[in-house]
Motif scaffolding. Structure first.
Motif, PDB file in Angstrom:
ATOM      1  N   ALA A  63       0.679  -1.186  -0.011  1.00 37.96           N
ATOM      2  CA  ALA A  63       0.040   0.134   0.090  1.00 37.96           C
ATOM      3  C   ALA A  63       0.915   1.317  -0.040  1.00 37.96           C
ATOM      4  N   PRO A  64       1.912   1.530   0.829  1.00 42.67           N
ATOM      5  CA  PRO A  64       2.645   2.744   0.988  1.00 42.67           C
ATOM      6  C   PRO A  64       3.538   2.561  -0.261  1.00 42.67           C
ATOM      7  N   LEU A  65       3.963   1.483  -0.665  1.00 41.57           N
ATOM      8  CA  LEU A  65       4.729   1.472  -1.758  1.00 41.57           C
ATOM      9  C   LEU A  65       4.409   2.222  -3.301  1.00 41.57           C
ATOM     10  N   ILE A  66       2.961   1.887  -3.220  1.00 39.70           N
ATOM     11  CA  ILE A  66       1.925   2.670  -4.526  1.00 39.70           C
ATOM     12  C   ILE A  66       1.791   3.862  -3.914  1.00 39.70           C
ATOM     13  N   GLY A  67       1.161   3.988  -2.579  1.00 36.82           N
ATOM     14  CA  GLY A  67       0.583   5.097  -2.187  1.00 36.82           C
ATOM     15  C   GLY A  67       1.632   6.359  -2.249  1.00 36.82           C
ATOM     16  N   THR A  68       2.857   6.201  -2.110  1.00 37.63           N
ATOM     17  CA  THR A  68       3.958   7.279  -2.122  1.00 37.63           C
ATOM     18  C   THR A  68       3.894   8.032  -3.499  1.00 37.63           C
ATOM     19  N   PHE A  69       3.667   7.207  -4.481  1.00 32.16           N
ATOM     20  CA  PHE A  69       3.657   7.777  -5.865  1.00 32.16           C
ATOM     21  C   PHE A  69       2.423   8.486  -5.967  1.00 32.16           C
ATOM     22  N   LEU A  70       1.232   7.933  -5.679  1.00 28.53           N
ATOM     23  CA  LEU A  70       0.005   8.507  -5.748  1.00 28.53           C
ATOM     24  C   LEU A  70      -0.272   9.642  -5.196  1.00 28.53           C
ATOM     25  N   VAL A  71       0.094   9.729  -3.773  1.00 30.82           N
ATOM     26  CA  VAL A  71       0.051  10.735  -3.109  1.00 30.82           C
ATOM     27  C   VAL A  71       0.807  12.096  -3.672  1.00 30.82           C
ATOM     28  N   HIS A  72       2.183  11.704  -4.055  1.00 29.78           N
ATOM     29  CA  HIS A  72       2.708  12.895  -4.647  1.00 29.78           C
ATOM     30  C   HIS A  72       2.422  13.355  -6.045  1.00 29.78           C
ATOM     31  N   ARG A  73       1.540  12.414  -6.533  1.00 28.15           N
ATOM     32  CA  ARG A  73       0.841  12.982  -8.052  1.00 28.15           C
ATOM     33  C   ARG A  73      -0.476  13.515  -7.866  1.00 28.15           C
ATOM     34  N   GLN A  74      -0.868  13.597  -6.453  1.00 29.35           N
ATOM     35  CA  GLN A  74      -2.359  14.295  -6.145  1.00 29.35           C
ATOM     36  C   GLN A  74      -3.449  13.238  -6.514  1.00 29.35           C
ATOM     37  N   LEU A  75      -3.192  11.991  -6.612  1.00 28.47           N
ATOM     38  CA  LEU A  75      -4.268  11.023  -6.793  1.00 28.47           C
ATOM     39  C   LEU A  75      -4.437  10.097  -5.876  1.00 28.47           C
ATOM     40  N   ALA A  76      -4.657  10.588  -4.693  1.00 32.47           N
ATOM     41  CA  ALA A  76      -4.704   9.935  -3.426  1.00 32.47           C
ATOM     42  C   ALA A  76      -6.464   9.190  -3.465  1.00 32.47           C
ATOM     43  N   LEU A  77      -7.142   9.826  -4.129  1.00 28.57           N
ATOM     44  CA  LEU A  77      -8.580   9.333  -4.244  1.00 28.57           C
ATOM     45  C   LEU A  77      -8.868   8.346  -5.088  1.00 28.57           C
ATOM     46  N   ILE A  78      -7.887   8.030  -5.944  1.00 30.36           N
ATOM     47  CA  ILE A  78      -7.898   6.815  -6.836  1.00 30.36           C
ATOM     48  C   ILE A  78      -8.169   5.579  -6.269  1.00 30.36           C
ATOM     49  N   ARG A 196      11.037   1.777 -11.255  1.00 31.59           N
ATOM     50  CA  ARG A 196      11.308   2.842 -10.289  1.00 31.59           C
ATOM     51  C   ARG A 196      11.745   4.166 -10.761  1.00 31.59           C
ATOM     52  N   ASN A 197      12.425   4.196 -11.503  1.00 33.25           N
ATOM     53  CA  ASN A 197      13.165   5.484 -11.829  1.00 33.25           C
ATOM     54  C   ASN A 197      12.197   6.145 -12.600  1.00 33.25           C
ATOM     55  N   GLN A 198      11.534   5.513 -13.790  1.00 26.76           N
ATOM     56  CA  GLN A 198      10.703   6.121 -14.608  1.00 26.76           C
ATOM     57  C   GLN A 198       9.429   6.470 -13.976  1.00 26.76           C
ATOM     58  N   LEU A 199       8.952   5.736 -13.006  1.00 25.45           N
ATOM     59  CA  LEU A 199       7.706   6.161 -12.147  1.00 25.45           C
ATOM     60  C   LEU A 199       8.058   7.501 -11.440  1.00 25.45           C
ATOM     61  N   LEU A 200       9.158   7.567 -10.938  1.00 27.75           N
ATOM     62  CA  LEU A 200       9.848   8.761 -10.250  1.00 27.75           C
ATOM     63  C   LEU A 200       9.645  10.099 -10.931  1.00 27.75           C
ATOM     64  N   TYR A 201      10.230   9.715 -12.036  1.00 30.19           N
ATOM     65  CA  TYR A 201      10.444  10.996 -13.265  1.00 30.19           C
ATOM     66  C   TYR A 201       9.158  11.375 -13.561  1.00 30.19           C
ATOM     67  N   VAL A 202       8.130  10.385 -14.058  1.00 31.27           N
ATOM     68  CA  VAL A 202       6.779  10.791 -14.421  1.00 31.27           C
ATOM     69  C   VAL A 202       6.001  11.424 -13.309  1.00 31.27           C
ATOM     70  N   THR A 203       6.338  11.154 -12.019  1.00 36.48           N
ATOM     71  CA  THR A 203       5.526  11.500 -10.855  1.00 36.48           C
ATOM     72  C   THR A 203       5.929  12.933 -10.550  1.00 36.48           C
ATOM     73  N   PHE A 204       7.068  13.394 -10.769  1.00 37.50           N
ATOM     74  CA  PHE A 204       7.359  14.742 -10.355  1.00 37.50           C
ATOM     75  C   PHE A 204       7.527  15.631 -11.550  1.00 37.50           C
ATOM     76  N   ASP A 205       7.852  15.232 -12.635  1.00 40.54           N
ATOM     77  CA  ASP A 205       7.587  15.984 -13.820  1.00 40.54           C
ATOM     78  C   ASP A 205       7.150  15.247 -15.244  1.00 40.54           C
ATOM     79  N   GLU A 206       6.064  15.325 -15.433  1.00 39.79           N
ATOM     80  CA  GLU A 206       5.401  14.423 -16.684  1.00 39.79           C
ATOM     81  C   GLU A 206       5.823  15.332 -17.793  1.00 39.79           C
TER      82      GLU A 206
END
Length: 336
Positions: A63-78, A196-206
């Motif tokens: 849950a937090p492994l995926i949730g960390t990406f979601l929260v920083h992408r402002q997709l918490a409600l998904i 991980r690196n690709q998801l991190l990049y997309v999360t912070f700067d699409e």
């Protein structure tokens, strides 16, 4: 072997595919029995609690492994949206079993429906230029409407069975469901490790990720599908109503005391595991619903993290103040 872990006596195609995981569950149950004998803990004396604890520990990582990406992408409600569609998937499975007399695991139908719904959220957003919250609202309402409709059609056969999925239940975690959860856990952890690196990049700067040649659409779809898998896995003990909390609350607490994305991810896993372990213990001895207790413990930990974060700031050791101020690792990107 299935009988040792509470599985069906006659092995079908699904049981044959899950055989290695049943074997692991047997070893896990033996280890928990040894711990129960060594410590005298009552809750570890029962096979269903062995499975519940294992499922909880996996949820505390997923849950937090995926949730960390979601929260920083402002997709918490998904997570909430996909939980409602997973509920529809459970209703589909129960309906097929009751009406057509099939023998299909509701968790398998929940996986299929939740993943299709995750893709639908992205497709609606891409095809109509609607904001993500609009597509999530559409899919959420559609999924819940489908689930309630199927239940109403055959209320006598489904109403009782669906309660455990709405609220979660420690005692109903079967060997098959636990084995499916282990499969989901392996898929989620492996996928995040590889991308991980690709998801991190997309999360912070699409925009920068797209310019660099990354397929932003593809990685967005990976993220929502992984979220669907987490939701279905966590639904076993958290229930549809509360499952989204584990994607958000531990991450929110971790951001109060973390300075980097990696630190936030690791701390959120620790907080989630703490909430799960304490929550299961309190729920068992207090004879309460596990999902509700786990969330309450997670919220209490969040409040404590807020206090620790403020204390750090007063002492001059300033952690990240807001969700969107945590820097990406290695200087790859920063949030706006």
């Amino acid at each position: 072997m299935n009988a040792l872990v509470g599985g069906p006596l006659q092995a079908g195609p699904i049981d044959t595919a899950l055989a290695p995981f049943y074997w692991f569950l047997t070893l896990w149950s033996q280890a928990m029995s040894w711990v129960a004998g060594a410590t005298g803990l009552e809750l570890l004396q029962y096979p269903f609690m062995h499975r519940a604890v294992l499922v909880g520990l996996c949820i505390g990582v997923m849950a937090p492994l995926i949730g960390t990406f979601l929260v920083h992408r402002q997709l918490a409600l998904i997570g909430d949206a996909l939980a409602h569609t997973a509920f529809a998937g459970v209703a589909v499975g129960l309906f097929l079993n009751a009406v057509l007399e099939l023998s299909v695991s509701p968790y398998l139908t929940a996986v299929v429906v939740a993943m299709l719904s995750a893709l639908l959220i992205e497709l609606i957003s891409e095809a109509t230029d609607a904001y993500n919250d609009v597509s999530m609202a559409i899919v959420l309402s559609t999924g819940f409407a489908l689930g309630t409709t199927l239940i109403s059609i055959n209320a006598g056969g489904l109403a009782v069975g669906v309660n455990q999925f709405l609220f979660g239940n420690l005692s109903t975690v079967s060997a098959e469901n636990a084995a499916i959860l282990l499969v989901l856990f392996g898929v989620i952890v492996t996928t995040v490790a590889v991308t991980r690196n690709q998801l991190l990049y997309v999360t912070f700067d699409e925009t920068a990720a797209a310019v660099s040649g990354l397929s932003v659409t593809w990685y967005n779809r990976i993220m929502v599908m992984l979220t669907a898998l987490v939701v279905v896995g966590a639904m076993q003990i958290m229930g549809v109503i509360l499952v989204a909390a584990m994607l958000v609350v531990p991450v929110a607490g971790a951001t109060q005391v973390s300075r980097s994305f990696t630190e936030s991810l690791l701390v959120s896993v620790v907080l989630a595991e703490l909430a799960v372990i304490l929550g299961i213990g309190v729920a068992y001895y207090g004879e309460a619903t596990a999902g509700g207790v786990i969330v309450l413990v997670a919220v209490a930990i969040y409040v404590a993290a807020v206090g620790i974060g403020r204390l750090q700031r007063r002492l001059g050791d300033d952690p990240a103040l807001e969700l969107d101020t945590i820097a990406a690792d290695d200087g790859e990107a920063t949030s706006d």
